[in-house]
Scaffold this motif. Structure first.
Motif, short mmCIF file in Angstrom:
data_model
loop_
_atom_site.label_atom_id
_atom_site.label_comp_id
_atom_site.label_asym_id
_atom_site.label_seq_id
_atom_site.Cartn_x
_atom_site.Cartn_y
_atom_site.Cartn_z
N MET A 256 0.75 -1.05 0.04
CA MET A 256 -0.31 -0.27 0.35
C MET A 256 0.89 1.16 -0.19
O MET A 256 1.35 1.41 0.98
N ASP A 257 0.60 1.88 -1.26
CA ASP A 257 1.73 2.79 -1.39
C ASP A 257 0.84 4.39 -0.85
O ASP A 257 -0.05 4.63 -2.26
N LEU A 258 1.04 5.25 -0.48
CA LEU A 258 -0.37 6.84 -0.92
C LEU A 258 1.14 7.51 -0.57
O LEU A 258 0.10 8.86 -0.50
N SER A 259 2.38 7.29 -1.25
CA SER A 259 2.66 8.71 -0.98
C SER A 259 2.53 9.30 -2.22
O SER A 259 2.75 11.19 -2.00
N ALA A 260 1.50 9.05 -3.64
CA ALA A 260 1.60 10.08 -4.59
C ALA A 260 0.78 11.17 -4.03
O ALA A 260 -0.02 12.22 -4.26
N GLY B 177 4.04 12.77 -2.33
CA GLY B 177 5.09 12.62 -2.06
C GLY B 177 5.97 12.08 -0.82
O GLY B 177 7.06 11.76 -1.23
N GLN B 178 5.28 12.39 0.01
CA GLN B 178 6.44 12.26 1.20
C GLN B 178 5.69 11.38 2.82
O GLN B 178 6.47 10.26 3.08
N ILE B 179 5.09 11.10 2.06
CA ILE B 179 4.15 9.85 3.63
C ILE B 179 3.49 8.66 2.75
O ILE B 179 2.27 8.74 1.51
N THR B 180 4.54 7.28 3.09
CA THR B 180 3.74 6.08 2.19
C THR B 180 2.32 5.41 3.69
O THR B 180 2.81 5.71 5.02
N GLY B 181 2.77 4.39 3.07
CA GLY B 181 1.23 3.68 3.89
C GLY B 181 1.39 2.87 4.86
O GLY B 181 1.27 3.09 6.03
N ILE B 182 2.96 2.25 4.53
CA ILE B 182 3.91 2.13 5.95
C ILE B 182 3.87 3.19 7.33
O ILE B 182 3.74 3.41 8.63
N MET B 183 4.00 4.45 6.85
CA MET B 183 4.51 5.95 7.90
C MET B 183 3.33 6.14 8.48
O MET B 183 2.71 6.20 9.35
N MET B 184 2.03 5.99 7.42
CA MET B 184 1.01 6.27 8.30
C MET B 184 0.05 5.48 9.42
O MET B 184 0.32 5.50 10.12
N LEU B 185 0.10 4.15 8.84
CA LEU B 185 0.52 2.61 9.76
C LEU B 185 1.15 3.13 11.33
O LEU B 185 0.40 2.90 12.05
#
Length: 241
Positions: free
Chosen positions: A1-5, A9-17
């Motif tokens: 899961m990649d939400l960086s876009a 472009g700064q926050i990834t899905g792993i970071m959100m979790l």
């Protein structure tokens, strides 16, 4: 899961979790500290401490990661970044002070709520630690605060061993009525902080005293002292919460 876009472009899905985990841990730490305060019927309880911890955590995450895209693009001709992402974190420390001021009460010479106010400030620091990713520091701080509160309530020392009480004593006509009160204060290990005296037309005197007491005075204690000192016509005491 990649939400960086989606997040520039700064926050990834792993970071959100990871951010959500930080918020939940902050909530748990705030709940633990607030529950200890609530169990002692203090002014700030679970809700206040949870709100402080979670909000501080959220602001710390915002301070660290919310402006990553701006920081990356705001450099001067020397390639130096002039943005200051720590501004929000710095304001948490001073901004949470208004909450602490709201739970401090002064009654005469007695001040209540200082420990709870300090606990709110400490809870904000714990939320900031967890928000910045220093989980162990925040959890260790929570354990220290909980242990300190428990130990100091179980084994009070110095002024912490005294509670504020209001004592009302009516003494009948007798020689040196003040000596009777003084002897009673010494027997009960009381330190008078405020004194109010009312003289009755029949010669009785009622002493309304605010005292620091090292022991809880029960109804039986009042009854026993009235029997021991016949000059005492009425004796009542209740704690100031």
């Amino acid at each position: 899961m990649d939400l960086s876009a989606f997040f520039g472009g700064q926050i990834t899905g792993i970071m959100m979790l990871d951010f959500l985990a930080r918020m939940l841990i902050s909530c748990a730490c705030g709940f633990a500290i607030g529950a200890e305060r609530a169990s002692r019927f203090k002014e700030a309880g679970i809700r206040t401490h949870v709100l402080v911890a979670v909000t501080s955590c959220a602001l710390m995450i915002l301070s660290k990661y919310g402006f990553a895209d701006i920081i990356a693009s705001t450099k001067d001709e020397w390639g130096i970044n002039n943005a200051d992402p720590a501004r929000i974190a710095a304001q948490i420390v001073s901004g949470v002070g208004f909450l602490g001021a709201g739970v401090i009460f002064k009654t005469g010479n007695s001040i209540k709520g200082l420990t709870t106010a300090a606990g709110i400030w400490a809870t904000a620091a714990i939320g900031m630690c967890i928000g910045s990713g220093m989980y162990y520091l925040g959890l260790f701080g929570t354990v220290i605060i909980m242990l300190l509160q428990y130990i100091m309530h179980r084994y009070p020392y110095g002024v912490d061993g005294y509670s504020t009480n209001v004592v009302s004593i009516t003494v009948g006509p007798a020689e040196k009525q003040d000596r009777i009160i003084q002897r009673l204060m010494e027997d009960l290990d009381m330190k008078v902080t405020e004194t109010g005296i009312h003289k009755h037309p029949n010669g009785n005197i009622t002493y309304n005293l605010t005292v620091l007491s090292s022991q809880f005075i029960t109804y039986e204690d009042c009854k026993n002292y009235m029997e021991e000192y016949p000059e005492i016509l009425a004796f009542d005491s209740f704690p100031v919460t």
